[in-house]
Design a protein around this motif. Structure first.
Motif, PDB file in Angstrom:
ATOM      1  N   SER A 109       0.774  -1.292   0.036  1.00  0.00           N
ATOM      2  CA  SER A 109       0.082  -0.068  -0.237  1.00  0.00           C
ATOM      3  C   SER A 109       0.830   1.233   0.052  1.00  0.00           C
ATOM      4  O   SER A 109       0.433   2.238  -0.709  1.00  0.00           O
ATOM      5  CB  SER A 109      -1.076   0.193   1.218  1.00  0.00           C
ATOM      6  N   ILE A 110       2.003   1.240   0.687  1.00  0.00           N
ATOM      7  CA  ILE A 110       2.712   2.514   0.801  1.00  0.00           C
ATOM      8  C   ILE A 110       3.526   2.644  -0.565  1.00  0.00           C
ATOM      9  O   ILE A 110       3.582   3.815  -0.888  1.00  0.00           O
ATOM     10  CB  ILE A 110       3.824   2.152   2.030  1.00  0.00           C
ATOM     11  N   ALA A 111       3.989   1.426  -1.314  1.00  0.00           N
ATOM     12  CA  ALA A 111       4.605   1.681  -2.450  1.00  0.00           C
ATOM     13  C   ALA A 111       3.675   2.105  -3.473  1.00  0.00           C
ATOM     14  O   ALA A 111       4.212   3.056  -4.195  1.00  0.00           O
ATOM     15  CB  ALA A 111       5.010   0.188  -2.809  1.00  0.00           C
ATOM     16  N   PHE A 112       2.338   1.796  -3.459  1.00  0.00           N
ATOM     17  CA  PHE A 112       1.308   2.111  -4.450  1.00  0.00           C
ATOM     18  C   PHE A 112       1.168   3.668  -4.114  1.00  0.00           C
ATOM     19  O   PHE A 112       0.899   4.534  -5.070  1.00  0.00           O
ATOM     20  CB  PHE A 112       0.076   1.366  -4.363  1.00  0.00           C
ATOM     21  N   ALA A 113       0.939   4.036  -2.843  1.00  0.00           N
ATOM     22  CA  ALA A 113       0.746   5.468  -2.602  1.00  0.00           C
ATOM     23  C   ALA A 113       1.794   6.369  -3.200  1.00  0.00           C
ATOM     24  O   ALA A 113       1.680   7.468  -3.719  1.00  0.00           O
ATOM     25  CB  ALA A 113       0.447   5.616  -1.251  1.00  0.00           C
ATOM     26  N   LEU A 114       3.099   5.983  -2.872  1.00  0.00           N
ATOM     27  CA  LEU A 114       4.328   6.532  -3.274  1.00  0.00           C
ATOM     28  C   LEU A 114       4.205   7.070  -4.822  1.00  0.00           C
ATOM     29  O   LEU A 114       4.610   7.850  -5.323  1.00  0.00           O
ATOM     30  CB  LEU A 114       5.493   6.105  -2.573  1.00  0.00           C
ATOM     31  N   ILE A 115       4.279   5.888  -5.381  1.00  0.00           N
ATOM     32  CA  ILE A 115       4.253   5.828  -6.859  1.00  0.00           C
ATOM     33  C   ILE A 115       3.161   6.746  -7.518  1.00  0.00           C
ATOM     34  O   ILE A 115       3.262   7.463  -8.532  1.00  0.00           O
ATOM     35  CB  ILE A 115       4.277   4.452  -7.589  1.00  0.00           C
ATOM     36  N   PHE A 116       2.009   6.619  -6.865  1.00  0.00           N
ATOM     37  CA  PHE A 116       0.911   7.455  -7.328  1.00  0.00           C
ATOM     38  C   PHE A 116       1.099   9.031  -7.070  1.00  0.00           C
ATOM     39  O   PHE A 116       0.891   9.555  -7.931  1.00  0.00           O
ATOM     40  CB  PHE A 116      -0.356   6.896  -7.162  1.00  0.00           C
ATOM     41  N   LEU A 117       1.760   9.150  -5.914  1.00  0.00           N
ATOM     42  CA  LEU A 117       2.024  10.416  -5.626  1.00  0.00           C
ATOM     43  C   LEU A 117       2.864  10.889  -6.363  1.00  0.00           C
ATOM     44  O   LEU A 117       2.938  12.301  -6.997  1.00  0.00           O
ATOM     45  CB  LEU A 117       2.575  10.581  -3.981  1.00  0.00           C
ATOM     46  N   PHE A 118       4.103  10.232  -6.966  1.00  0.00           N
ATOM     47  CA  PHE A 118       5.031  10.718  -7.863  1.00  0.00           C
ATOM     48  C   PHE A 118       4.282  11.260  -9.139  1.00  0.00           C
ATOM     49  O   PHE A 118       4.616  12.211  -9.776  1.00  0.00           O
ATOM     50  CB  PHE A 118       6.109   9.546  -8.044  1.00  0.00           C
ATOM     51  N   PHE A 119       3.513  10.306  -9.751  1.00  0.00           N
ATOM     52  CA  PHE A 119       2.896  10.911 -10.908  1.00  0.00           C
ATOM     53  C   PHE A 119       1.929  12.043 -10.797  1.00  0.00           C
ATOM     54  O   PHE A 119       2.052  12.894 -11.746  1.00  0.00           O
ATOM     55  CB  PHE A 119       1.979   9.623 -11.568  1.00  0.00           C
ATOM     56  N   LEU A 120       1.128  12.222  -9.465  1.00  0.00           N
ATOM     57  CA  LEU A 120       0.444  13.497  -9.275  1.00  0.00           C
ATOM     58  C   LEU A 120       1.192  14.834  -9.450  1.00  0.00           C
ATOM     59  O   LEU A 120       0.956  15.651  -9.883  1.00  0.00           O
ATOM     60  CB  LEU A 120      -0.078  13.254  -8.201  1.00  0.00           C
ATOM     61  N   LEU A 121       2.496  14.532  -8.860  1.00  0.00           N
ATOM     62  CA  LEU A 121       3.298  15.750  -8.415  1.00  0.00           C
ATOM     63  C   LEU A 121       4.148  16.153  -9.614  1.00  0.00           C
ATOM     64  O   LEU A 121       4.272  17.481 -10.145  1.00  0.00           O
ATOM     65  CB  LEU A 121       4.304  15.601  -7.188  1.00  0.00           C
ATOM     66  N   SER A 122       4.404  15.063 -10.274  1.00  0.00           N
ATOM     67  CA  SER A 122       5.166  15.336 -11.614  1.00  0.00           C
ATOM     68  C   SER A 122       4.392  15.917 -12.769  1.00  0.00           C
ATOM     69  O   SER A 122       5.023  16.596 -13.668  1.00  0.00           O
ATOM     70  CB  SER A 122       5.888  13.929 -12.090  1.00  0.00           C
TER      71      SER A 122
END
Length: 387
Positions: free
Chosen positions: A179-192
Motif C-alpha cells: 500500500s505504501i509503495a502504491f501510494a508513493l508511486i501514485f504521488l510521484f505521478f500526481l506531483l510530476s
C-alpha cells in the motif's frame, strides 16, 4: 349587507397551483431517496475497497500538501517538476523507513511484554474485587464457590502472548508495504504532472463560472490543508518531545517511544490522547505494581495534551480552521468505523476539505455551518465585510 362573491375563475387557478405543489413535493421525495441510496452505496464501496482507496486518498492528500513546493521550484528555481517530485517522494520514503526502523525494536519489546502488562492489570482487578468483597460476604462465598468449580487456574484473562501478536503483525507487513509503495508511486505521478490535475479538472466543467469556482475551491483546499497539516505536525512534534521528556523524568521505560507514539496519536483528536494515556498507564502499572505508579504518567500525559489542545492549537491554528468539536468526534468515529485506525488519521483532513467545498455550494451551506466552530458576532461581521 354585501356578500363577497366568489370568482368563478378561482377554482381554475387554485387547482393547478395545488397540483403543482403536490407534483413538486412528490418529485423531491424520490430525489432524496436516490441521494440516500447513493450515500449508502458510496460508503459501502469505501468500506469494501479500503485496500485500494486508502493509498489513493493518502496520495491525493500529500499531493495537495506538496504541490505548492513543486510549483515554487518550477517558477522560482526553474527545476523540472519530475525532479522535484522524485526528491519529495524519496524524502517521504526515507521518513517512513526511518520511522519504522526507529519503532520496530521498541514496539517488538512492548508487544512481547503485553502478557506481563495484562497480568498486572488482572492483579489490580483482583485486588479491587477482594476489597469490595470484604463489604459483601455473600459475594465472597459465591465467588469462592465459582472458583472451586472452575477447572482452569491462574489469570484466565491473559489471552494474548507476544509471539501470537508478532505473527499477526508480520502477516500485515507485506500488505502495508504494498500500500505504501502504491501510494508513493501514485504521488510521484500526481506531483510530476504539475498543474495538469487542475487543468483536467477545469476542462471537465462546461461553464466558465463552474471552472472558476472549481479552481478556487481546489486552491483553497490546497492552501488550508497545507497550513493545517504543517502547523499540526509542528505542534505534535513539540508535544512528543514534551511527553517523551516527562516519561524519561519519571523513569518510565521506553520514554522516547512514548514520545513518538504521542506525536502520531495526537493526529487523532480526543481518541488519540485517550489511547496514549491508557498505554502509559498500563506500562506504569506493570513497572511499579501499584495504581499510584500508573496515575503519575497518566496525569502528566493529560496535563501536556490539555495545554496543547486548549491553548497552543487554538492560538497557532487560528479560528479560521476551528471546527465543531462534536462534528470532529463524529467524523473520527465514523471514518474509524469505515477504515479503522487509518481512517481516524484521515478524518480531520477530510472534514477540512468537506467544509471548504460545502461553504461554496448553496445547498450545502447548512453542512458548512455545522462543521464550523462557533464564532462571535464580531468575527462573523468581519468575515462578511471581508467577503
Amino acid at each position: 349587507m354585501n356578500e363577497t362573491k366568489q370568482d368563478p375563475r378561482e377554482p381554475a387557478i387554485v387547482a393547478p397551483a395545488i397540483g403543482l405543489v403536490n407534483r413538486q413535493t412528490f418529485q423531491a421525495a424520490p430525489r432524496r431517496a436516490i441521494t440516500g441510496i447513493f450515500l449508502i452505496l458510496l460508503f459501502g464501496a469505501l468500506y469494501l475497497a479500503a485496500s485500494f482507496v486508502l493509498p489513493v486518498v493518502f496520495a491525493l492528500l500529500f499531493m495537495l500538501v506538496l504541490s505548492p513546493v513543486v510549483r515554487f521550484a518550477q517558477r522560482k528555481l526553474h527545476i523540472w517538476p519530475p525532479l522535484t517530485a522524485a526528491a519529495l517522494v524519496f524524502g517521504t520514503f526515507l521518513v517512513i523507513i526511518g520511522g519504522f526502523s526507529f519503532l520496530t525494536g521498541p514496539l517488538t519489546d512492548l508487544a512481547s511484554n503485553v502478557p506481563r502488562y495484562i497480568a498486572a492489570v488482572n492483579e489490580e482487578v483482583e485486588a479491587v474485587r477482594e476489597r469490595l468483597g470484604t463489604l459483601r460476604g455473600a459475594r465472597i462465598e459465591a465467588s469462592q464457590a465459582v472458583r472451586s468449580e472452575a477447572a482452569p487456574q491462574g489469570p484466565q484473562s491473559v489471552i494474548l502472548d507476544g509471539p501470537r501478536l508478532l505473527n499477526s503483525a508480520a502477516l500485515l507487513v507485506p500488505q502495508i508495504a504494498a500500500s505504501i509503495a502504491f501510494a508513493l508511486i501514485f504521488l510521484f505521478f500526481l506531483l510530476s504532472s504539475g498543474s495538469l490535475f487542475y487543468q483536467k479538472l477545469i476542462e471537465s466543467l462546461p461553464k466558465l463560472s463552474d471552472k472558476k469556482l472549481a479552481l478556487t475551491i481546489a486552491h483553497e483546499i490546497e492552501t488550508e490543508l497545507s497550513r493545517y497539516l504543517f502547523t499540526i505536525t509542528l505542534i505534535n512534534a513539540g508535544l512528543g518531545v514534551v511527553i517523551g521528556t516527562l516519561m524519561w523524568a519519571i523513569d518510565l521505560p521506553m520514554a522516547p517511544v512514548f514520545g513518538v507514539l504521542a506525536f502520531a496519536l495526537n493526529f487523532i483528536p480526543y481518541l488519540g490522547a485517550i489511547a496514549g494515556m491508557m498505554l502509559v498507564g498500563l506500562v506504569g502499572l506493570a513497572e511499579h505494581g501499584e495504581v499510584s505508579g500508573a496515575l503519575l504518567p497518566v496525569l502528566l500525559y493529560l496535563a501536556a495534551t490539555t495545554v496543547e489542545g486548549q491553548f497552543l492549537t487554538p492560538i497557532l491554528v487560528g479560528r479560521r480552521l476551528a471546527m465543531n468539536a462534536a462534528a470532529i468526534f463524529l467524523a473520527v468515529a465514523f471514518w474509524g468505523w469505515i477504515w479503522g485506525v487509518v481512517g481516524m488519521f484521515l478524518a480531520v483532513p477530510i472534514m477540512v476539505g468537506l467544509r471548504i467545498v460545502a461553504g461554496y455550494v448553496d445547498g450545502l451551506k447548512p453542512l458548512a455551518n455545522f462543521l464550523s466552530a462557533e464564532r462571535h458576532p464580531s468575527e462573523g461581521h468581519d468575515d462578511a465585510e471581508t467577503e
